[in-house]
Design a protein around this motif. Structure first.
Motif, PDB file in Angstrom:
ATOM      1  N   ALA A 271      -8.099  -4.467   3.769  1.00 53.54           N
ATOM      2  CA  ALA A 271      -7.925  -3.875   5.103  1.00 53.54           C
ATOM      3  C   ALA A 271      -6.469  -3.961   5.543  1.00 53.54           C
ATOM      4  O   ALA A 271      -5.901  -2.991   6.070  1.00 53.54           O
ATOM      5  N   LEU A 272      -5.834  -5.103   5.317  1.00 50.52           N
ATOM      6  CA  LEU A 272      -4.431  -5.269   5.698  1.00 50.52           C
ATOM      7  C   LEU A 272      -3.529  -4.330   4.906  1.00 50.52           C
ATOM      8  O   LEU A 272      -2.670  -3.640   5.470  1.00 50.52           O
ATOM      9  N   GLN A 273      -3.732  -4.272   3.588  1.00 48.41           N
ATOM     10  CA  GLN A 273      -2.849  -3.472   2.735  1.00 48.41           C
ATOM     11  C   GLN A 273      -3.021  -1.971   2.989  1.00 48.41           C
ATOM     12  O   GLN A 273      -2.042  -1.218   2.989  1.00 48.41           O
ATOM     13  N   VAL A 274      -4.248  -1.527   3.211  1.00 49.82           N
ATOM     14  CA  VAL A 274      -4.473  -0.114   3.520  1.00 49.82           C
ATOM     15  C   VAL A 274      -3.797   0.252   4.837  1.00 49.82           C
ATOM     16  O   VAL A 274      -3.159   1.307   4.960  1.00 49.82           O
ATOM     17  N   GLY A 275      -3.925  -0.620   5.828  1.00 44.59           N
ATOM     18  CA  GLY A 275      -3.283  -0.353   7.117  1.00 44.59           C
ATOM     19  C   GLY A 275      -1.777  -0.238   7.000  1.00 44.59           C
ATOM     20  O   GLY A 275      -1.157   0.668   7.578  1.00 44.59           O
TER      21      GLY A 275
ATOM     22  N   ASN B  90       4.715   3.181   4.724  1.00 39.15           N
ATOM     23  CA  ASN B  90       5.360   3.768   3.532  1.00 39.15           C
ATOM     24  C   ASN B  90       6.235   2.778   2.762  1.00 39.15           C
ATOM     25  O   ASN B  90       7.438   2.963   2.621  1.00 39.15           O
ATOM     26  N   PHE B  91       5.625   1.720   2.225  1.00 34.15           N
ATOM     27  CA  PHE B  91       6.390   0.763   1.427  1.00 34.15           C
ATOM     28  C   PHE B  91       6.262   1.034  -0.069  1.00 34.15           C
ATOM     29  O   PHE B  91       6.146   0.110  -0.875  1.00 34.15           O
ATOM     30  N   GLY B  92       6.272   2.273  -0.446  1.00 31.86           N
ATOM     31  CA  GLY B  92       6.204   2.596  -1.863  1.00 31.86           C
ATOM     32  C   GLY B  92       4.893   2.143  -2.464  1.00 31.86           C
ATOM     33  O   GLY B  92       3.825   2.233  -1.841  1.00 31.86           O
TER      34      GLY B  92
ATOM     35  N   ALA C 202       3.930   7.039   0.336  1.00 29.66           N
ATOM     36  CA  ALA C 202       3.454   5.944  -0.507  1.00 29.66           C
ATOM     37  C   ALA C 202       2.240   6.425  -1.317  1.00 29.66           C
ATOM     38  O   ALA C 202       1.437   7.214  -0.802  1.00 29.66           O
ATOM     39  N   PRO C 203       2.143   6.003  -2.589  1.00 27.01           N
ATOM     40  CA  PRO C 203       2.904   4.949  -3.273  1.00 27.01           C
ATOM     41  C   PRO C 203       4.223   5.409  -3.918  1.00 27.01           C
ATOM     42  O   PRO C 203       4.822   4.637  -4.663  1.00 27.01           O
TER      43      PRO C 203
END
Length: 671
Positions: free
Chosen positions: A303-307, A313-315, A462-463
């Motif tokens: 959930a954190l990473q998808v958000g 946009n951190f690649g 991203a990615p």
């Protein structure tokens, strides 16, 4: 089965009996004591289960999906390198690779020191052919990883190729994205099944120590990012304002980031809670709470990473982190998830395909070598964590750690992770500006993806990772004044190197090439909703000053850099700026601002501007002709230039021309 029932059944039998029976006090206390004595044993068994040493769980499907995801990320990485390498390190690029390698060699005294500090294959050959070999070889190896063809060798090629670029082009590997993939890949080489076409590798289960090291990597990424926020000392995390500014100061926020920024503060407090739950609580429950705890940890982490990926946009950083989150699962959990989704056939397939498994036997020396290498990696990761956490280290241990860090740090494969432990006070954006008319007008070079135009927000990229723009932004946050990267870019723009021009949205000089380049610095802030609805602008900006002074082409066609206001005035005057020519002529006429008086040169600059109808220059030229100081006295020329200036409406010229008529100088006297 409800939560209460599951909790009840999870209690030791003695505890349940104690609750529902009436026993003498002494016997009841004994039962409680036995229950508490059983806690360390239960915790230890769960720690062993998390570390992969329980012997009950298998990890064939998590391994299969993680390796496929790593291969996909590497396809993105090498596709990006292929797209940008000519502009970054090609012969006409920003920093041609042979020059960068020569600089690496000159910085060290011995070849061994060079290789330990910068282990790159480009030390042996830095030609365009070698660049093409590594980038295309890396791409083909990444495709082979996705197709599960000789995965160990394919992963090694990916690691070696990325390491060569990361340590060869230096300026373009500042962000954590490359270091994360280098460490992930190094461990995945041992995690992957052996063989040319191993399939699922059902008879080649990963060794427990490798499972532990993969999960240890995930644990570090989660926990170190969380603990660094607490140890970093940034007040935004402590006063619960971190998410109020995160999206605005992120390098490349998306439209969702813009809208999220304007959510109520209570929502941002919830996001902070989710962040610490995913980075602090999740790794703890993953270790100590069995499969149920790992499910919760997995859901919080994803959930954190998808958000973050959807808003910032951190690649491939978040994509890779989500893939690593699969390491929290095992084959039974995959089957369980399929049953939750009512995919019974898939659940049965997950179960039957992993029924046969065995840890392959290896020779004693092979086993000792593997264990030694992985425990060394474990120890180095502890060093990285203590360094990140600024923990004091005894002197005798530091004497051991220092040479180990020096030996392995260059490989970028053992890292500490501390994203967003600190925030910039505001979003700082730089803008390259060029001029081909002596600085009268400046045209911006527009970025393709990062914030610049006020009515444009970054797209969802991203990615994909845009190295050029990302590193410009990283460098601008690290330096108060333009670092060498900015000067290299300006030089190539002045030289009209097409690969570098193509890094921008378009060429702002289709008519004539620029002769001057400068870089302005701005503070960017999100607009309010009302402003966005009225103007369509996502950003408002405030000019903060010149980040890089003017660079220019001198008369010999060489690149020069402005070092003073006087030099800037000369450059602008040389390239046809009428105001600069006139002002320079005035300074020469008066002998001011450190310029020796030279009326003849003053007259030359006035003449250049006067011929292009600059009224002030025409008047000054007229007065020089009338006085005979700087040019031979010539009343006819004086009246000619004075009349042209007066006819443009310059009141001083009209006044001067009236005086000349009053005196009858150069014209018949006519009061």
């Amino acid at each position: 089965m409800g939560f209460t029932t599951r909790w009840w059944l999870s209690l030791p039998h003695e505890t349940r009996v104690f609750i529902f029976t009436r026993r003498p006090r002494l016997q009841s206390m004994s039962s409680i004591g036995n229950s508490f004595r059983a806690i360390p044993s239960t915790l230890w068994s769960r720690i062993k289960d998390f570390a992969g040493y329980s012997g009950e769980a298998t990890y064939l499907w998590p391994r299969w999906f993680v390796l496929r995801a790593v291969g996909i990320v590497f396809i993105i990485i090498f596709a990006g390198i292929i797209k940008e390498s000519a502009a970054l390190i090609g012969p006409d690029g920003i920093t041609p690779l042979p020059e960068a390698i020569a600089e690496l060699r000159s910085a060290r005294s011995s070849w061994m020191e060079i290789f330990i500090a910068s282990p790159t294959l480009f030390l042996f050959n830095s030609s365009p052919a070698m660049v093409a070999l590594l980038q295309w070889g890396g791409l083909l190896a990444a495709i082979a990883v996705v197709l599960n063809l000789w995965p160990r060798m394919s992963l090694f090629i990916c690691w070696l190729a990325l390491l060569s670029f990361a340590k060869g082009w230096l300026l373009y590997s500042g962000p954590m994205v490359d270091r994360l993939m280098l460490e992930v890949t190094l461990l995945c080489i041992l995690f992957a099944p052996a063989g040319y076409r191993p399939g699922l590798g059902a008879n080649l289960s990963p060794r427990p120590i490798v499972v532990f090291m993969m999960r240890w990597l995930l644990l570090r990424i989660m926990f170190e990012n969380g603990i660094s926020k607490m140890l970093g000392g940034d007040l935004y995390w402590f006063d619960l304002r971190a998410m109020d500014i995160l999206y605005e100061t992120a390098p490349s926020p998306t439209i969702l980031g813009y809208f999220n920024h304007h959510m109520p503060h209570a929502w941002h407090v919830f996001e902070i809670g989710l962040t610490f739950a995913a980075e602090i609580i999740a790794p703890i429950i993953a270790i100590f709470c069995g499969r149920r705890g790992r499910w919760w940890a997995f859901c919080l982490w994803v959930a954190l990473q998808v958000g973050i990926q959807l808003t910032c946009n951190f690649g491939w950083l978040n994509t890779a982190s989500i893939a690593l989150g699969l390491l929290l699962l095992d084959d039974k959990m995959f089957a369980q998830a399929a049953r939750w989704l009512r995919l019974r056939k898939l659940a049965d397939y997950f179960t039957t395909s992993t029924a046969t498994h065995a840890v392959p036997t290896i020779s004693k020396w092979h086993r000792y070598s593997l264990n030694g290498a992985l425990w060394l990696h474990f120890y180095l990761s502890i060093i990285a964590f203590t360094t990140l956490a600024r923990m004091p280290t005894p002197a005798f241990i530091e004497s051991i750690n220092r040479p180990l860090k020096a030996m392995f740090d260059g490989f970028g494969s053992i890292n500490g992770y501390s994203l967003f432990s600190r925030f910039e006070p505001y979003k700082f954006v730089t803008e390259f500006l060029g001029s081909n008319d002596g600085g009268v007008t400046w045209r911006p070079y527009e970025h393709r993806y990062f914030p610049q135009q006020l009515d444009r927000i970054s797209p969802f990229t991203a990615p994909w990772f845009h190295r050029f723009e990302a590193n410009l932004q990283v460098q601008s946050t690290l330096h108060d004044h333009a670092p060498p990267l900015y000067q290299f870019v300006a030089t190539r723009l002045l030289e009209q190197k097409q690969p570098v021009i193509d890094l921008f949205e378009s060429n702002p000089f289709p008519d004539a090439p620029p002769t001057m380049i400068r870089v302005a610095g701005y503070r960017y802030d999100f607009t309010e909703f009302a402003t966005y609805r009225e103007t369509g602008h996502f950003w408002e900006r405030l000019y903060l000053g010149e980040y890089m002074q003017i660079m220019y082409l001198n008369p010999a066609g060489e690149i020069g850099t402005v070092t003073s206001e006087l030099e800037q005035l000369h450059v602008k005057a040389y390239y046809g700026n009428l105001e600069a020519q006139t002002y320079l002529g005035f300074l020469l006429l008066r002998g001011e601002n450190g310029i020796p008086r030279d009326r003849a040169k003053a007259a030359q600059w006035f003449l250049l501007a006067a011929k292009q109808d600059h009224a002030v220059a025409q008047l000054n030229l007229a007065m020089i002709y009338s006085s005979g100081q700087g040019l031979p006295q010539n009343f006819a020329q004086a009246i000619h230039w004075g009349r042209r200036s007066a006819e443009q409406g310059l009141d001083a010229a009209q006044d001067w021309l009236g005086i000349m008529y009053m005196r009858g100088e150069g014209v018949p006297r006519d009061p």
